[in-house]
Design a protein around this motif. Structure first.
Motif, PDB file in Angstrom:
ATOM      1  N   PHE A  38       0.826  -1.201   0.000  1.00  8.09           N
ATOM      2  CA  PHE A  38       0.000   0.000   0.000  1.00  8.09           C
ATOM      3  C   PHE A  38       0.863   1.256   0.000  1.00  8.09           C
ATOM      4  CE2 PHE A  38      -2.204   3.380   2.404  1.00  8.09           C
ATOM      5  CZ  PHE A  38      -3.315   3.561   1.597  1.00  8.09           C
ATOM      6  N   ASN A  39       1.905   1.268   0.830  1.00  2.00           N
ATOM      7  CA  ASN A  39       2.786   2.431   0.906  1.00  2.00           C
ATOM      8  C   ASN A  39       3.580   2.627  -0.385  1.00  2.00           C
ATOM      9  OD1 ASN A  39       2.574   3.312   3.891  1.00  2.00           O
ATOM     10  ND2 ASN A  39       2.858   1.110   4.012  1.00  2.00           N
ATOM     11  N   ASP A  40       3.927   1.530  -1.039  1.00  2.00           N
ATOM     12  CA  ASP A  40       4.628   1.643  -2.324  1.00  2.00           C
ATOM     13  C   ASP A  40       3.744   2.320  -3.371  1.00  2.00           C
ATOM     14  OD1 ASP A  40       6.981   0.495  -1.457  1.00  2.00           O
ATOM     15  OD2 ASP A  40       6.438  -1.538  -2.092  1.00  2.00           O
ATOM     16  N   GLN A  41       2.444   1.995  -3.340  1.00 10.17           N
ATOM     17  CA  GLN A  41       1.525   2.613  -4.295  1.00 10.17           C
ATOM     18  C   GLN A  41       1.391   4.111  -4.033  1.00 10.17           C
ATOM     19  OE1 GLN A  41       0.479   0.562  -6.842  1.00 10.17           O
ATOM     20  NE2 GLN A  41       1.845  -0.791  -5.687  1.00 10.17           N
ATOM     21  N   LEU A  42       1.354   4.478  -2.762  1.00 15.06           N
ATOM     22  CA  LEU A  42       1.271   5.907  -2.426  1.00 15.06           C
ATOM     23  C   LEU A  42       2.558   6.629  -2.808  1.00 15.06           C
ATOM     24  CD1 LEU A  42      -0.510   6.181   1.044  1.00 15.06           C
ATOM     25  CD2 LEU A  42      -1.488   6.211  -1.243  1.00 15.06           C
ATOM     26  N   ALA A  43       3.689   5.975  -2.627  1.00 14.41           N
ATOM     27  CA  ALA A  43       4.972   6.588  -2.991  1.00 14.41           C
ATOM     28  C   ALA A  43       5.015   6.894  -4.490  1.00 14.41           C
ATOM     29  CB  ALA A  43       6.123   5.662  -2.603  1.00 14.41           C
ATOM     30  N   LYS A  44       4.418   6.021  -5.294  1.00  7.91           N
ATOM     31  CA  LYS A  44       4.351   6.281  -6.732  1.00  7.91           C
ATOM     32  C   LYS A  44       3.488   7.511  -7.019  1.00  7.91           C
ATOM     33  CE  LYS A  44       4.998   1.488  -8.252  1.00  7.91           C
ATOM     34  NZ  LYS A  44       4.383   0.319  -8.951  1.00  7.91           N
ATOM     35  N   LYS A  45       2.388   7.642  -6.263  1.00  2.00           N
ATOM     36  CA  LYS A  45       1.530   8.823  -6.419  1.00  2.00           C
ATOM     37  C   LYS A  45       2.291  10.094  -6.065  1.00  2.00           C
ATOM     38  CE  LYS A  45      -2.783   7.442  -7.424  1.00  2.00           C
ATOM     39  NZ  LYS A  45      -3.668   8.056  -8.452  1.00  2.00           N
ATOM     40  N   LEU A  46       3.227   9.968  -5.121  1.00  9.15           N
ATOM     41  CA  LEU A  46       4.023  11.123  -4.701  1.00  9.15           C
ATOM     42  C   LEU A  46       5.132  11.452  -5.691  1.00  9.15           C
ATOM     43  CD1 LEU A  46       4.314  10.356  -0.883  1.00  9.15           C
ATOM     44  CD2 LEU A  46       3.222  12.360  -1.895  1.00  9.15           C
ATOM     45  N   GLY A  47       5.340  10.573  -6.679  1.00  7.29           N
ATOM     46  CA  GLY A  47       6.333  10.848  -7.705  1.00  7.29           C
ATOM     47  C   GLY A  47       7.663  10.145  -7.531  1.00  7.29           C
ATOM     48  N   TYR A  48       7.745   9.184  -6.593  1.00  2.18           N
ATOM     49  CA  TYR A  48       8.989   8.435  -6.409  1.00  2.18           C
ATOM     50  C   TYR A  48       9.018   7.281  -7.404  1.00  2.18           C
ATOM     51  CZ  TYR A  48       9.619  10.986  -2.034  1.00  2.18           C
ATOM     52  OH  TYR A  48       9.785  11.977  -1.093  1.00  2.18           O
ATOM     53  N   ASP A  49       9.941   7.347  -8.336  1.00  8.65           N
ATOM     54  CA  ASP A  49      10.033   6.323  -9.366  1.00  8.65           C
ATOM     55  C   ASP A  49      10.664   5.041  -8.842  1.00  8.65           C
ATOM     56  OD1 ASP A  49       8.921   8.069 -11.206  1.00  8.65           O
ATOM     57  OD2 ASP A  49      10.878   8.915 -11.747  1.00  8.65           O
ATOM     58  N   LYS A  50      11.671   5.197  -7.981  1.00  9.49           N
ATOM     59  CA  LYS A  50      12.352   4.028  -7.432  1.00  9.49           C
ATOM     60  C   LYS A  50      11.673   3.558  -6.155  1.00  9.49           C
ATOM     61  CE  LYS A  50      16.858   5.414  -9.284  1.00  9.49           C
ATOM     62  NZ  LYS A  50      18.265   5.745  -8.953  1.00  9.49           N
ATOM     63  N   LYS A  51      11.767   2.267  -5.901  1.00  4.10           N
ATOM     64  CA  LYS A  51      11.174   1.687  -4.703  1.00  4.10           C
ATOM     65  C   LYS A  51      11.965   2.131  -3.474  1.00  4.10           C
ATOM     66  CE  LYS A  51       9.285  -2.685  -3.077  1.00  4.10           C
ATOM     67  NZ  LYS A  51       9.133  -4.129  -3.370  1.00  4.10           N
ATOM     68  N   LEU A  52      11.288   2.658  -2.473  1.00  6.17           N
ATOM     69  CA  LEU A  52      11.933   3.150  -1.264  1.00  6.17           C
ATOM     70  C   LEU A  52      12.226   2.009  -0.304  1.00  6.17           C
ATOM     71  CD1 LEU A  52       9.716   6.304  -0.590  1.00  6.17           C
ATOM     72  CD2 LEU A  52      11.736   6.091  -2.040  1.00  6.17           C
ATOM     73  N   ASN A  53      13.303   2.159   0.463  1.00  7.16           N
ATOM     74  CA  ASN A  53      13.657   1.130   1.439  1.00  7.16           C
ATOM     75  C   ASN A  53      12.619   1.047   2.554  1.00  7.16           C
ATOM     76  OD1 ASN A  53      16.055   0.389   0.146  1.00  7.16           O
ATOM     77  ND2 ASN A  53      17.197   2.037   1.131  1.00  7.16           N
ATOM     78  N   ASP A  54      12.126   2.191   2.993  1.00 10.67           N
ATOM     79  CA  ASP A  54      11.105   2.232   4.028  1.00 10.67           C
ATOM     80  C   ASP A  54      10.050   3.264   3.614  1.00 10.67           C
ATOM     81  OD1 ASP A  54       9.557   2.105   6.247  1.00 10.67           O
ATOM     82  OD2 ASP A  54      11.008   2.973   7.624  1.00 10.67           O
ATOM     83  N   PRO A  55       9.118   2.863   2.746  1.00 13.17           N
ATOM     84  CA  PRO A  55       8.164   3.839   2.204  1.00 13.17           C
ATOM     85  C   PRO A  55       7.254   4.451   3.266  1.00 13.17           C
ATOM     86  CG  PRO A  55       7.504   1.600   1.655  1.00 13.17           C
ATOM     87  CD  PRO A  55       8.879   1.512   2.238  1.00 13.17           C
ATOM     88  N   GLU A  56       7.072   3.757   4.383  1.00 12.97           N
ATOM     89  CA  GLU A  56       6.152   4.264   5.393  1.00 12.97           C
ATOM     90  C   GLU A  56       6.654   5.537   6.055  1.00 12.97           C
ATOM     91  OE1 GLU A  56       3.095   2.353   8.643  1.00 12.97           O
ATOM     92  OE2 GLU A  56       5.026   1.399   8.323  1.00 12.97           O
ATOM     93  N   GLN A  57       7.966   5.745   6.082  1.00  7.47           N
ATOM     94  CA  GLN A  57       8.489   6.987   6.654  1.00  7.47           C
ATOM     95  C   GLN A  57       8.120   8.182   5.785  1.00  7.47           C
ATOM     96  OE1 GLN A  57      12.615   8.024   6.619  1.00  7.47           O
ATOM     97  NE2 GLN A  57      13.106   6.712   4.868  1.00  7.47           N
ATOM     98  N   THR A  58       7.867   7.921   4.507  1.00 10.77           N
ATOM     99  CA  THR A  58       7.474   8.984   3.588  1.00 10.77           C
ATOM    100  C   THR A  58       5.962   9.173   3.551  1.00 10.77           C
ATOM    101  OG1 THR A  58       9.384   8.463   2.204  1.00 10.77           O
ATOM    102  CG2 THR A  58       7.647   9.791   1.203  1.00 10.77           C
ATOM    103  N   THR A  59       5.238   8.055   3.506  1.00 13.45           N
ATOM    104  CA  THR A  59       3.789   8.128   3.307  1.00 13.45           C
ATOM    105  C   THR A  59       3.007   8.319   4.607  1.00 13.45           C
ATOM    106  OG1 THR A  59       3.579   5.709   3.453  1.00 13.45           O
ATOM    107  CG2 THR A  59       3.956   6.674   1.272  1.00 13.45           C
ATOM    108  N   GLY A  60       3.562   7.904   5.740  1.00 11.64           N
ATOM    109  CA  GLY A  60       2.826   7.967   7.002  1.00 11.64           C
ATOM    110  C   GLY A  60       2.351   9.367   7.340  1.00 11.64           C
ATOM    111  N   ASP A  61       3.260  10.346   7.286  1.00 13.71           N
ATOM    112  CA  ASP A  61       2.885  11.736   7.592  1.00 13.71           C
ATOM    113  C   ASP A  61       1.908  12.281   6.560  1.00 13.71           C
ATOM    114  OD1 ASP A  61       4.433  11.779   9.849  1.00 13.71           O
ATOM    115  OD2 ASP A  61       6.161  12.720   8.888  1.00 13.71           O
ATOM    116  N   LYS A  62       2.061  11.851   5.310  1.00 16.62           N
ATOM    117  CA  LYS A  62       1.158  12.307   4.262  1.00 16.62           C
ATOM    118  C   LYS A  62      -0.269  11.802   4.508  1.00 16.62           C
ATOM    119  CE  LYS A  62       3.873  14.622   1.461  1.00 16.62           C
ATOM    120  NZ  LYS A  62       3.626  16.043   1.122  1.00 16.62           N
ATOM    121  N   ILE A  63      -0.384  10.560   4.933  1.00 16.06           N
ATOM    122  CA  ILE A  63      -1.697   9.988   5.225  1.00 16.06           C
ATOM    123  C   ILE A  63      -2.357  10.736   6.368  1.00 16.06           C
ATOM    124  CG2 ILE A  63      -2.870   7.955   6.149  1.00 16.06           C
ATOM    125  CD1 ILE A  63      -0.806   6.241   4.646  1.00 16.06           C
ATOM    126  N   ARG A  64      -1.600  10.972   7.436  1.00 18.23           N
ATOM    127  CA  ARG A  64      -2.164  11.654   8.605  1.00 18.23           C
ATOM    128  C   ARG A  64      -2.570  13.089   8.269  1.00 18.23           C
ATOM    129  NH1 ARG A  64       1.510   8.080  11.211  1.00 18.23           N
ATOM    130  NH2 ARG A  64       3.290   9.396  10.681  1.00 18.23           N
TER     131      ARG A  64
END
Length: 333
Positions: free
Chosen positions: A198-224
């Protein structure tokens, strides 16, 4: 010497030491909390389940002081006062038969407007939130209305030897700070082989082309942040739209409504929309265009409840303190 028969890995027995992926899924969906199957009727099913339990389970538990009454049940009871109040408002017109023919006819017209106002009040709130959240989902990938089936193990109480297992239907993102990331992770593992699906899909929406090592650190604050802004703006848009629904229901067009003929519902609704939009004669400037003002405000606030959270979601960190290194395993504040 006895010949040993070799068995292919693909032909291992479905029981014992080998468990197929389908068996894992079946056991998981049978025994664990999981994301509920989504669809056009999911909301109706959940509402019917909540209303039934409100009457026969949650109210009795609450009044008896049950230690198994929880916050979900408390929030679920919110629909009961609305339904009771609506029924009482409409019921004020029941004594119509006691009036003379002329008064009874006028009272009947009032009853129809009351009924239309009550229904459109609820539909207005529901439609506003549903529209803004659907658009947020399309824009950000965050399904704020995502239900999950929650299995609750209740504590034993007097008269019962062991606790019951009850089913609830909360939403994954009901809580801003403590959304159910564990349910999302388990769904990703079971259905996609990836805890961070789920977090990988959100990271793609945010414009990250490469797979992140820990996508939740990026998407968690965005979700909240998205959920917090959407909730705040919905508290305005829902009630503005509800007020518009009440005003719409109060139009003279609904006096011609024939309850037993559903075909008249749409025609009365169309006429009421035209009547609400038309300027009112003999009124001051504050009330002359109140219908148009309510209609435009309803649309504007609903769109803002979508646009503002979505723009915030798309905005990337631009300061040294808030920038995230997408190569790090984790981030220490």
């Amino acid at each position: 010497m006895q010949q040993v028969k070799l068995t292919s890995v693909d032909n291992l027995p479905p029981t014992g030491y080998y468990v197929s992926n389908e068996q894992k899924k079946e056991k998981f969906y049978k025994n664990e909390s999981h994301i509920h199957k989504q669809g056009p009727l999911a909301g109706i099913k959940v509402s019917a389940h909540r209303l039934t339990n409100d009457i026969f389970t949650y109210f009795p538990k609450g009044f008896s002081g049950s230690k198994n009454s929880d916050f979900y049940e408390y929030l679920s009871l919110g629909m009961v006062p609305y339904l009771v109040g609506s029924a009482m408002l409409i019921a004020t017109n029941l004594p119509n038969k006691l009036y003379n023919a002329s008064d009874a006819m006028e009272a009947g017209k009032c009853a129809k407007r009351f009924g239309a106002g009550v229904v459109l009040y609820g539909l207005g709130k529901l439609a506003s939130q549903k529209l803004s959240r659907t658009l947020i989902h399309k824009t950000t990938g965050i399904p704020l209305d995502l239900y999950f089936l929650n299995r609750v193990n209740e504590l034993p109480e007097p008269g019962r030897e062991k606790g019951l297992v009850r089913v609830q239907y909360p939403k994954i993102f009901d809580s801003v700070n403590f959304y159910r990331r564990d349910i999302l992770a388990k769904d990703g593992e079971i259905n996609h082989g990836n805890l961070y699906y789920f977090n990988d899909q959100l990271a793609k929406k945010l414009g990250y082309d490469k797979k992140l090592n820990d996508p939740e650190q990026t998407t968690g604050d965005k979700i909240r942040a998205t959920k917090a802004r959407a909730t705040a703006l919905e508290s305005i848009s829902k009630y503005v739209t509800a007020a518009c629904g009440v005003a719409l229901g109060n139009q003279a067009a609904f006096e011609d409504l024939k309850i037993a003929h559903p075909t008249t519902y749409i025609s009365c609704f169309k006429k009421a929309c035209k009547q609400l939009w038309q300027p009112k004669k003999g009124k001051n400037i504050l009330t002359k265009y109140y219908g148009r003002t309510l209609a435009i405000a309803s649309l504007a606030t609903t769109l803002l409840a979508w646009i503002i959270p979505s723009l915030t979601f798309k905005r990337k960190p631009d300061t040294i303190k808030t920038k995230i290194d997408d190569k790090k395993e984790f981030e220490v504040a």
